[in-house]
Write a protein that holds these residues in place. Structure first.
Motif, short mmCIF file in Angstrom:
data_model
loop_
_atom_site.label_atom_id
_atom_site.label_comp_id
_atom_site.label_asym_id
_atom_site.label_seq_id
_atom_site.Cartn_x
_atom_site.Cartn_y
_atom_site.Cartn_z
N GLU A 8 83.11 19.44 -59.45
CA GLU A 8 82.82 18.22 -60.21
C GLU A 8 83.96 17.25 -59.91
O GLU A 8 85.13 17.62 -59.98
CB GLU A 8 82.76 18.51 -61.70
CG GLU A 8 82.46 17.30 -62.54
CD GLU A 8 82.42 17.61 -64.03
OE1 GLU A 8 82.19 16.66 -64.80
OE2 GLU A 8 82.63 18.77 -64.42
N VAL A 50 85.12 12.71 -59.47
CA VAL A 50 84.85 11.30 -59.73
C VAL A 50 85.25 10.52 -58.48
O VAL A 50 86.34 10.73 -57.93
CB VAL A 50 85.64 10.78 -60.96
CG1 VAL A 50 85.49 9.29 -61.11
CG2 VAL A 50 85.19 11.50 -62.21
N SER A 102 81.56 6.70 -59.88
CA SER A 102 80.50 7.67 -60.12
C SER A 102 81.01 9.10 -60.25
O SER A 102 82.07 9.45 -59.75
CB SER A 102 79.46 7.60 -58.99
OG SER A 102 80.05 7.89 -57.76
N ARG A 103 80.21 9.87 -60.98
CA ARG A 103 80.42 11.31 -61.07
C ARG A 103 79.77 11.95 -59.86
O ARG A 103 78.69 11.55 -59.45
CB ARG A 103 79.76 11.88 -62.34
CG ARG A 103 80.43 11.49 -63.63
CD ARG A 103 79.74 12.17 -64.82
NE ARG A 103 78.30 11.99 -64.85
CZ ARG A 103 77.70 10.94 -65.40
NH1 ARG A 103 78.40 9.98 -65.96
NH2 ARG A 103 76.38 10.84 -65.40
N SER A 119 75.05 12.50 -57.38
CA SER A 119 76.00 11.61 -58.04
C SER A 119 75.26 10.70 -59.00
O SER A 119 74.06 10.50 -58.87
CB SER A 119 76.77 10.78 -57.01
OG SER A 119 75.89 9.95 -56.29
N ILE A 164 78.87 5.96 -63.30
CA ILE A 164 79.49 6.05 -64.60
C ILE A 164 79.37 4.67 -65.24
O ILE A 164 79.89 3.69 -64.71
CB ILE A 164 80.98 6.48 -64.51
CG1 ILE A 164 81.10 7.87 -63.89
CG2 ILE A 164 81.62 6.43 -65.90
CD1 ILE A 164 82.52 8.30 -63.61
#
Length: 159
Positions: free
Chosen positions: A112, A114, A126-127, A150, A153
């Motif tokens: 995970e 960013v 974005s994640r 993705s 965010i």
């Protein structure tokens, strides 16, 4: 439905792997380990090193992203590798967590992260969820499957 199929595929891969362990790590591991290979892949993208990228993936690697799939290294090389290199060079990606499941010659590395920066004139915040499945052959690990997803965010996400 696609998410359900991917979840079944991931569960099947993990069940075939046999006894497994999981750990979180934001620190690079030994270069030849599964996490070391994933880190080397990210470094090769950042450097634009197509030779290193190719060496880290099996010829029949499957890469899933945005609802599509590339079914070989050659297909990836001729379609999205260049754009992935361009994106990786343009943005900064920070690993938030990593889980590794490993056993009997298969490893799954779930990351995970960013990503922030500017890509092709557009702001990126974005994640990122990345899953890489690696297979050990003759003592060396190679990437056999990558799945990237993705999501932007939004301001409400950061409160």
């Amino acid at each position: 439905m696609k998410t359900y199929i991917i979840a079944i595929f991931a569960a099947a891969l993990l069940s075939v792997a046999g006894p497994a362990f999981a750990h979180e790590s934001a620190h690079p591991e030994a270069p030849g380990s599964p996490v070391g290979i994933v880190d080397a892949f990210a470094a090769a993208l950042d450097a634009g090193d197509t030779g290193a990228l190719s060496a880290l993936m099996a010829p029949d690697v499957q890469i899933a992203e945005s609802g599509g799939i590339e079914r070989s290294l050659e297909e990836y090389r001729s379609h999205h590798m260049g754009a992935d290199i361009e994106f990786s060079k343009a943005v900064e990606t920070k690993v938030l967590s990593r889980h590794v499941f490993e056993g009997e010659g298969l490893a799954t590395v779930m990351t995970e992260a960013v990503s922030t920066g500017t890509f092709r004139g557009k702001a990126v915040n974005s994640r990122l969820m990345e899953t890489m499945v690696l297979k050990q052959t003759d003592g060396d690990w190679q990437i056999v499957h990558i799945h990237w997803s993705s999501a932007k965010i939004s301001e409400s996400d950061s409160h």
